[in-house]
Motif scaffolding. Structure first.
Motif, mmCIF file in Angstrom:
data_model
loop_
_atom_site.group_PDB
_atom_site.id
_atom_site.type_symbol
_atom_site.label_atom_id
_atom_site.label_comp_id
_atom_site.label_asym_id
_atom_site.label_seq_id
_atom_site.Cartn_x
_atom_site.Cartn_y
_atom_site.Cartn_z
ATOM 1 N N LYS A 22 3.208 3.618 3.386
ATOM 2 C CA LYS A 22 2.523 2.509 4.343
ATOM 3 C C LYS A 22 1.164 3.024 4.415
ATOM 4 C CE LYS A 22 6.375 2.538 7.545
ATOM 5 N NZ LYS A 22 6.536 1.808 8.655
ATOM 6 N N ASN A 23 0.560 3.733 3.924
ATOM 7 C CA ASN A 23 -1.359 4.082 4.152
ATOM 8 C C ASN A 23 -1.445 4.746 2.733
ATOM 9 O OD1 ASN A 23 -3.818 3.844 3.983
ATOM 10 N ND2 ASN A 23 -4.185 3.310 6.053
ATOM 11 N N LEU A 24 -1.580 5.056 1.655
ATOM 12 C CA LEU A 24 -2.582 5.679 0.233
ATOM 13 C C LEU A 24 -3.754 6.543 1.277
ATOM 14 C CD1 LEU A 24 -1.930 3.876 -2.641
ATOM 15 C CD2 LEU A 24 -0.536 5.770 -2.076
ATOM 16 N N ARG A 25 -4.806 6.058 2.226
ATOM 17 C CA ARG A 25 -5.739 6.115 2.342
ATOM 18 C C ARG A 25 -5.111 7.381 3.473
ATOM 19 N NH1 ARG A 25 -8.088 0.900 3.660
ATOM 20 N NH2 ARG A 25 -9.113 0.209 1.832
ATOM 21 N N LEU A 26 -3.993 6.816 4.355
ATOM 22 C CA LEU A 26 -4.250 8.733 4.624
ATOM 23 C C LEU A 26 -2.886 9.729 4.508
ATOM 24 C CD1 LEU A 26 -2.521 6.440 8.005
ATOM 25 C CD2 LEU A 26 -5.298 7.958 7.568
ATOM 26 N N SER A 27 -2.570 9.634 3.153
ATOM 27 C CA SER A 27 -1.779 10.112 2.528
ATOM 28 C C SER A 27 -2.630 12.018 2.443
ATOM 29 C CB SER A 27 -1.376 9.865 1.326
ATOM 30 O OG SER A 27 -0.261 10.709 0.252
ATOM 31 N N GLU A 35 -4.239 8.223 -6.770
ATOM 32 C CA GLU A 35 -5.199 7.810 -6.608
ATOM 33 C C GLU A 35 -5.707 5.971 -7.512
ATOM 34 O OE1 GLU A 35 -7.240 11.044 -8.267
ATOM 35 O OE2 GLU A 35 -6.395 12.735 -6.087
ATOM 36 N N SER A 36 -5.218 6.014 -8.847
ATOM 37 C CA SER A 36 -5.204 4.903 -9.315
ATOM 38 C C SER A 36 -5.057 4.035 -8.197
ATOM 39 C CB SER A 36 -4.024 5.136 -10.768
ATOM 40 O OG SER A 36 -4.785 4.505 -11.292
ATOM 41 N N ASN A 37 -3.246 3.536 -7.709
ATOM 42 C CA ASN A 37 -3.599 2.509 -7.332
ATOM 43 C C ASN A 37 -4.575 2.151 -6.165
ATOM 44 O OD1 ASN A 37 -1.151 1.874 -8.166
ATOM 45 N ND2 ASN A 37 -0.210 3.156 -6.875
ATOM 46 N N GLY A 41 -6.764 -1.198 -5.224
ATOM 47 C CA GLY A 41 -6.934 -1.872 -4.365
ATOM 48 C C GLY A 41 -5.798 -1.616 -3.594
ATOM 49 N N ILE A 42 -4.797 -0.937 -4.358
ATOM 50 C CA ILE A 42 -4.081 -1.287 -3.607
ATOM 51 C C ILE A 42 -3.835 0.117 -2.192
ATOM 52 C CG2 ILE A 42 -1.103 -0.554 -4.063
ATOM 53 C CD1 ILE A 42 -1.269 -1.681 -7.008
ATOM 54 N N SER A 61 8.556 -2.878 -8.077
ATOM 55 C CA SER A 61 7.946 -1.385 -6.856
ATOM 56 C C SER A 61 6.371 -2.965 -6.810
ATOM 57 C CB SER A 61 6.554 -0.542 -7.551
ATOM 58 O OG SER A 61 6.612 0.405 -6.310
ATOM 59 N N ILE A 62 5.912 -2.895 -6.171
ATOM 60 C CA ILE A 62 5.637 -4.198 -5.069
ATOM 61 C C ILE A 62 4.293 -3.444 -4.944
ATOM 62 C CG2 ILE A 62 5.042 -6.075 -4.083
ATOM 63 C CD1 ILE A 62 7.780 -6.430 -4.435
ATOM 64 N N GLY A 63 3.098 -3.801 -4.863
ATOM 65 C CA GLY A 63 1.700 -2.838 -4.348
ATOM 66 C C GLY A 63 0.786 -3.857 -2.821
ATOM 67 N N PHE A 64 0.639 -3.599 -1.940
ATOM 68 C CA PHE A 64 -0.508 -4.565 -1.550
ATOM 69 C C PHE A 64 -2.072 -3.726 -1.441
ATOM 70 C CE2 PHE A 64 4.485 -3.631 -0.243
ATOM 71 C CZ PHE A 64 4.667 -5.041 -0.033
ATOM 72 N N SER A 65 -2.575 -4.992 -0.971
ATOM 73 C CA SER A 65 -4.082 -4.363 -0.001
ATOM 74 C C SER A 65 -4.322 -4.155 1.034
ATOM 75 C CB SER A 65 -4.679 -5.479 -1.153
ATOM 76 O OG SER A 65 -4.736 -6.746 -0.504
ATOM 77 N N GLU A 66 -3.603 -4.492 2.093
ATOM 78 C CA GLU A 66 -3.490 -3.524 3.314
ATOM 79 C C GLU A 66 -2.229 -2.982 3.897
ATOM 80 O OE1 GLU A 66 -1.449 -7.555 4.442
ATOM 81 O OE2 GLU A 66 -3.334 -8.155 4.107
ATOM 82 N N VAL A 67 -2.581 -2.530 4.827
ATOM 83 C CA VAL A 67 -1.385 -1.347 5.439
ATOM 84 C C VAL A 67 0.002 -1.596 5.263
ATOM 85 C CG1 VAL A 67 -0.901 -0.494 6.691
ATOM 86 C CG2 VAL A 67 -3.132 -0.038 6.352
ATOM 87 N N PHE A 68 0.464 -1.370 4.208
ATOM 88 C CA PHE A 68 2.063 -1.920 4.605
ATOM 89 C C PHE A 68 2.805 -2.510 6.444
ATOM 90 C CE2 PHE A 68 6.650 -1.949 5.236
ATOM 91 C CZ PHE A 68 7.203 -1.880 3.992
ATOM 92 N N ASN A 69 2.874 -3.494 5.578
ATOM 93 C CA ASN A 69 3.763 -4.443 7.153
ATOM 94 C C ASN A 69 4.815 -5.011 6.916
ATOM 95 O OD1 ASN A 69 2.712 -6.595 6.315
ATOM 96 N ND2 ASN A 69 0.740 -7.011 8.194
#
Length: 189
Positions: A22-27, A35-37, A41-42, A61-69
């Motif tokens: 849901k949010n890579l920054r919080l991992s 880190e590459s994602n 911007g993912i 696999s689908i990446g999003f530039s914002e928090v998963f919603n």
């Protein structure tokens, strides 16, 4: 550099489960992939297994530039997309198998044609009786149940035009049998 086995979503998808980050920054444990994602911007992604005949084949696999919603309906739509991909992969695999089998069968039939052509006499060039003859031999299939046969002896000229039952390989076997029988019959004195 990273390997597919190091990606945490891979392990889940390999077991047939959907993986959502849901949010890579919080991992707390970011892999090189994560880190590459983030650099690209993912921020979040979803990974859905692609199964062909219930066997793991890959990951959508689908990446999003914002928090998963995504809501449940959107996730189900992505599952459907993965199912369509798996069906397409299976159809491509079956197509390749059929093309390979068709090539094998056609090669075998063409070889049977060579054998059949070898027993057909060269009427025009090998006989004093057929200098001005036109021979039209056009099998319906690659090999045929039809054949012609000639035999010259000191006393007689034997000619046969035969239509054996069947087309293709079964018909060609009958032409071999018929040709052999005619050779044996004329050989008996």
């Amino acid at each position: 550099e990273f390997h597919l086995q190091e990606i945490k979503s891979y392990q889940e998808c390999k077991q047939g489960n959907i993986f959502i980050e849901k949010n890579l920054r919080l991992s707390k444990t970011l892999s090189l992939y994560d880190e590459s994602n983030i650099k690209d911007g993912i921020i979040s992604y979803i990974s859905i297994p692609i199964l062909v005949k219930n066997q793991f084949s890959g990951i959508l696999s689908i990446g999003f530039s914002e928090v998963f919603n995504l809501d449940e309906i959107e996730i189900n739509n992505l599952k459907d997309a993965a199912e369509i991909i798996s069906i397409t992969l299976n159809q491509l695999n079956l197509k390749n198998i059929l093309e390979e089998k068709n090539t094998d069968i056609t090669s075998s039939i063409n070889y049977a044609k060579n054998i059949q052509n070898a027993i057909l006499p060269d009427v025009k060039n090998n006989s004093k009786f057929f200098k001005d003859v036109v021979l039209v031999y056009r099998p319906k299939d690659i090999v045929s149940g039809d054949f012609y046969w000639t035999k010259e002896t000191n006393e007689f000229l034997y000619i046969a035009i035969a239509d054996c039952t069947g087309h293709g390989v079964p018909g060609s076997f009958l032409t071999l049998f018929g040709n052999n029988m005619l050779e044996q019959l004329v050989g008996v004195e």
